[in-house]
Motif scaffolding. Structure first.
Motif, PDB file in Angstrom:
ATOM      1  N   LYS A 126       6.750   7.508   3.598  1.00 60.59           N
ATOM      2  CA  LYS A 126       5.988   8.295   4.570  1.00 60.59           C
ATOM      3  C   LYS A 126       6.697   8.255   5.921  1.00 60.59           C
ATOM      4  CE  LYS A 126       1.600   7.319   2.344  1.00 60.59           C
ATOM      5  NZ  LYS A 126       0.357   6.526   2.453  1.00 60.59           N
ATOM      6  N   ILE A 127       7.001   9.435   6.438  1.00 62.91           N
ATOM      7  CA  ILE A 127       7.695   9.553   7.725  1.00 62.91           C
ATOM      8  C   ILE A 127       6.830   8.953   8.828  1.00 62.91           C
ATOM      9  CG2 ILE A 127       8.580  11.206   9.422  1.00 62.91           C
ATOM     10  CD1 ILE A 127       9.273  13.036   7.057  1.00 62.91           C
ATOM     11  N   GLY A 128       7.464   8.175   9.691  1.00 65.33           N
ATOM     12  CA  GLY A 128       6.767   7.576  10.830  1.00 65.33           C
ATOM     13  C   GLY A 128       6.152   6.226  10.542  1.00 65.33           C
ATOM     14  N   HIS A 129       6.167   5.794   9.296  1.00 68.60           N
ATOM     15  CA  HIS A 129       5.627   4.495   8.936  1.00 68.60           C
ATOM     16  C   HIS A 129       6.754   3.470   8.886  1.00 68.60           C
ATOM     17  CE1 HIS A 129       2.325   7.079   7.614  1.00 68.60           C
ATOM     18  NE2 HIS A 129       1.552   6.002   7.690  1.00 68.60           N
ATOM     19  N   CYS A 130       6.393   2.204   9.002  1.00 72.97           N
ATOM     20  CA  CYS A 130       7.365   1.108   8.932  1.00 72.97           C
ATOM     21  C   CYS A 130       8.079   1.158   7.583  1.00 72.97           C
ATOM     22  CB  CYS A 130       6.643  -0.224   9.111  1.00 72.97           C
ATOM     23  SG  CYS A 130       7.682  -1.664   8.806  1.00 72.97           S
ATOM     24  N   THR A 187       8.606   0.492   1.734  1.00 74.33           N
ATOM     25  CA  THR A 187       9.384  -0.017   0.608  1.00 74.33           C
ATOM     26  C   THR A 187       8.511  -0.910  -0.270  1.00 74.33           C
ATOM     27  OG1 THR A 187      11.420   0.089   1.907  1.00 74.33           O
ATOM     28  CG2 THR A 187      11.462  -1.304  -0.042  1.00 74.33           C
ATOM     29  N   ILE A 188       7.728  -1.752   0.350  1.00 76.37           N
ATOM     30  CA  ILE A 188       6.814  -2.631  -0.395  1.00 76.37           C
ATOM     31  C   ILE A 188       5.778  -1.788  -1.148  1.00 76.37           C
ATOM     32  CG2 ILE A 188       4.999  -4.383  -0.179  1.00 76.37           C
ATOM     33  CD1 ILE A 188       6.666  -5.493   2.238  1.00 76.37           C
ATOM     34  N   ARG A 189       5.206  -0.778  -0.483  1.00 75.83           N
ATOM     35  CA  ARG A 189       4.196   0.076  -1.112  1.00 75.83           C
ATOM     36  C   ARG A 189       4.769   0.774  -2.350  1.00 75.83           C
ATOM     37  NH1 ARG A 189       3.080   5.280  -1.269  1.00 75.83           N
ATOM     38  NH2 ARG A 189       4.674   5.839   0.267  1.00 75.83           N
ATOM     39  N   CYS A 190       5.926   1.390  -2.194  1.00 70.86           N
ATOM     40  CA  CYS A 190       6.549   2.108  -3.317  1.00 70.86           C
ATOM     41  C   CYS A 190       6.951   1.156  -4.443  1.00 70.86           C
ATOM     42  CB  CYS A 190       7.752   2.910  -2.832  1.00 70.86           C
ATOM     43  SG  CYS A 190       7.310   4.375  -1.872  1.00 70.86           S
ATOM     44  N   THR A 191       7.410  -0.019  -4.084  1.00 72.52           N
ATOM     45  CA  THR A 191       7.797  -1.006  -5.092  1.00 72.52           C
ATOM     46  C   THR A 191       6.584  -1.439  -5.903  1.00 72.52           C
ATOM     47  OG1 THR A 191       9.627  -1.786  -3.729  1.00 72.52           O
ATOM     48  CG2 THR A 191       8.864  -3.271  -5.461  1.00 72.52           C
ATOM     49  N   LYS A 192       5.471  -1.671  -5.234  1.00 71.73           N
ATOM     50  CA  LYS A 192       4.257  -2.089  -5.944  1.00 71.73           C
ATOM     51  C   LYS A 192       3.750  -0.998  -6.889  1.00 71.73           C
ATOM     52  CE  LYS A 192       2.531  -5.571  -2.767  1.00 71.73           C
ATOM     53  NZ  LYS A 192       1.460  -5.957  -1.829  1.00 71.73           N
ATOM     54  N   LEU A 193       3.978   0.267  -6.548  1.00 73.35           N
ATOM     55  CA  LEU A 193       3.547   1.369  -7.406  1.00 73.35           C
ATOM     56  C   LEU A 193       4.462   1.563  -8.615  1.00 73.35           C
ATOM     57  CD1 LEU A 193       2.615   4.062  -4.717  1.00 73.35           C
ATOM     58  CD2 LEU A 193       1.037   2.747  -6.163  1.00 73.35           C
ATOM     59  N   SER A 194       5.655   0.977  -8.570  1.00 68.39           N
ATOM     60  CA  SER A 194       6.656   1.176  -9.616  1.00 68.39           C
ATOM     61  C   SER A 194       6.386   0.301 -10.836  1.00 68.39           C
ATOM     62  CB  SER A 194       8.049   0.842  -9.082  1.00 68.39           C
ATOM     63  OG  SER A 194       8.360   1.668  -7.999  1.00 68.39           O
ATOM     64  N   ALA A 195       6.790   0.805 -12.001  1.00 71.10           N
ATOM     65  CA  ALA A 195       6.700   0.018 -13.227  1.00 71.10           C
ATOM     66  C   ALA A 195       7.962  -0.824 -13.410  1.00 71.10           C
ATOM     67  CB  ALA A 195       6.505   0.938 -14.426  1.00 71.10           C
ATOM     68  N   VAL A 196       9.098  -0.289 -12.979  1.00 74.09           N
ATOM     69  CA  VAL A 196      10.381  -0.969 -13.124  1.00 74.09           C
ATOM     70  C   VAL A 196      11.288  -0.508 -11.993  1.00 74.09           C
ATOM     71  CG1 VAL A 196      11.386   0.779 -14.645  1.00 74.09           C
ATOM     72  CG2 VAL A 196      12.227  -1.557 -14.761  1.00 74.09           C
ATOM     73  N   ILE A 197      12.215  -1.356 -11.600  1.00 72.04           N
ATOM     74  CA  ILE A 197      13.186  -1.040 -10.554  1.00 72.04           C
ATOM     75  C   ILE A 197      14.570  -0.976 -11.188  1.00 72.04           C
ATOM     76  CG2 ILE A 197      14.186  -1.779  -8.353  1.00 72.04           C
ATOM     77  CD1 ILE A 197      11.153  -1.140  -8.208  1.00 72.04           C
ATOM     78  N   VAL A 198      15.285   0.108 -10.933  1.00 72.24           N
ATOM     79  CA  VAL A 198      16.664   0.243 -11.402  1.00 72.24           C
ATOM     80  C   VAL A 198      17.570   0.085 -10.192  1.00 72.24           C
ATOM     81  CG1 VAL A 198      18.371   1.744 -12.492  1.00 72.24           C
ATOM     82  CG2 VAL A 198      15.988   1.777 -13.283  1.00 72.24           C
ATOM     83  N   TYR A 245      20.061  -3.606   3.788  1.00 78.02           N
ATOM     84  CA  TYR A 245      18.911  -2.843   3.336  1.00 78.02           C
ATOM     85  C   TYR A 245      18.777  -2.898   1.812  1.00 78.02           C
ATOM     86  CZ  TYR A 245      15.486   0.782   2.646  1.00 78.02           C
ATOM     87  OH  TYR A 245      14.355   1.452   2.260  1.00 78.02           O
ATOM     88  N   CYS A 246      19.878  -2.727   1.090  1.00 73.15           N
ATOM     89  CA  CYS A 246      19.831  -2.788  -0.372  1.00 73.15           C
ATOM     90  C   CYS A 246      19.386  -4.165  -0.842  1.00 73.15           C
ATOM     91  CB  CYS A 246      21.196  -2.448  -0.969  1.00 73.15           C
ATOM     92  SG  CYS A 246      21.647  -0.711  -0.826  1.00 73.15           S
ATOM     93  N   LEU A 247      19.916  -5.202  -0.224  1.00 73.56           N
ATOM     94  CA  LEU A 247      19.536  -6.551  -0.609  1.00 73.56           C
ATOM     95  C   LEU A 247      18.062  -6.808  -0.311  1.00 73.56           C
ATOM     96  CD1 LEU A 247      22.711  -8.519   0.504  1.00 73.56           C
ATOM     97  CD2 LEU A 247      22.025  -7.903  -1.829  1.00 73.56           C
ATOM     98  N   GLN A 248      17.561  -6.224   0.783  1.00 72.57           N
ATOM     99  CA  GLN A 248      16.145  -6.362   1.115  1.00 72.57           C
ATOM    100  C   GLN A 248      15.273  -5.662   0.064  1.00 72.57           C
ATOM    101  OE1 GLN A 248      14.569  -4.234   4.588  1.00 72.57           O
ATOM    102  NE2 GLN A 248      13.583  -6.146   5.186  1.00 72.57           N
ATOM    103  N   GLU A 249      15.679  -4.474  -0.376  1.00 76.23           N
ATOM    104  CA  GLU A 249      14.937  -3.774  -1.424  1.00 76.23           C
ATOM    105  C   GLU A 249      14.912  -4.588  -2.719  1.00 76.23           C
ATOM    106  OE1 GLU A 249      16.790   0.100  -1.694  1.00 76.23           O
ATOM    107  OE2 GLU A 249      15.011   0.977  -0.768  1.00 76.23           O
TER     108      GLU A 249
END
Length: 109
Positions: A20-24, A29-40, A52-56
């Motif tokens: 979401k534009i304008g959000h932290c 990243t945390i919100r989208c990660t929690k919604l995900s079933a798996v991370i590639v 940034y990649c290491l943080q994700e």
């Protein structure tokens, strides 16, 4: 054989379109990660140099999401954080390797 998934939501999330534009960015990243079933993770030497990649990766790891490592070409695993090394040596990973025709092939190892 072509299979279609009958689903009314997006199955692949990308930061370019799903944050979401304008959000932290960290919270998004945390919100989208929690919604995900798996991370590639498309793992490369540059991935290990990107804060940034290491943080994700760290967020996915801490949230407890399954993580699939996808390597393109040869990657020097010595430069990776310990959590990535553990995944690399313990679980299945997908590798893109150049074949003799100069084209990338997907393989597991």
């Amino acid at each position: 054989m072509h299979h279609e998934i009958n689903c009314n939501r997006e199955l692949v999330s990308f930061g370019d379109k799903d944050l979401k534009i304008g959000h932290c960015i960290l919270n998004e990243t945390i919100r989208c990660t929690k919604l995900s079933a798996v991370i590639v993770v498309i793992f490369s030497d540059n991935f290990c140099k990107s804060g940034y990649c290491l943080q994700e990766f760290d967020i996915a790891f801490r949230v407890g999401k399954p993580i699939v490592l996808m390597l393109k070409g040869d990657v020097d695993i010595k430069n990776a954080p310990q959590a990535i090394k553990d995944l690399f040596y313990t679980y299945v990973r997908i590798v893109w390797r150049l074949n003799d025709d100069g084209e990338y092939e997907l393989m597991t190892n």
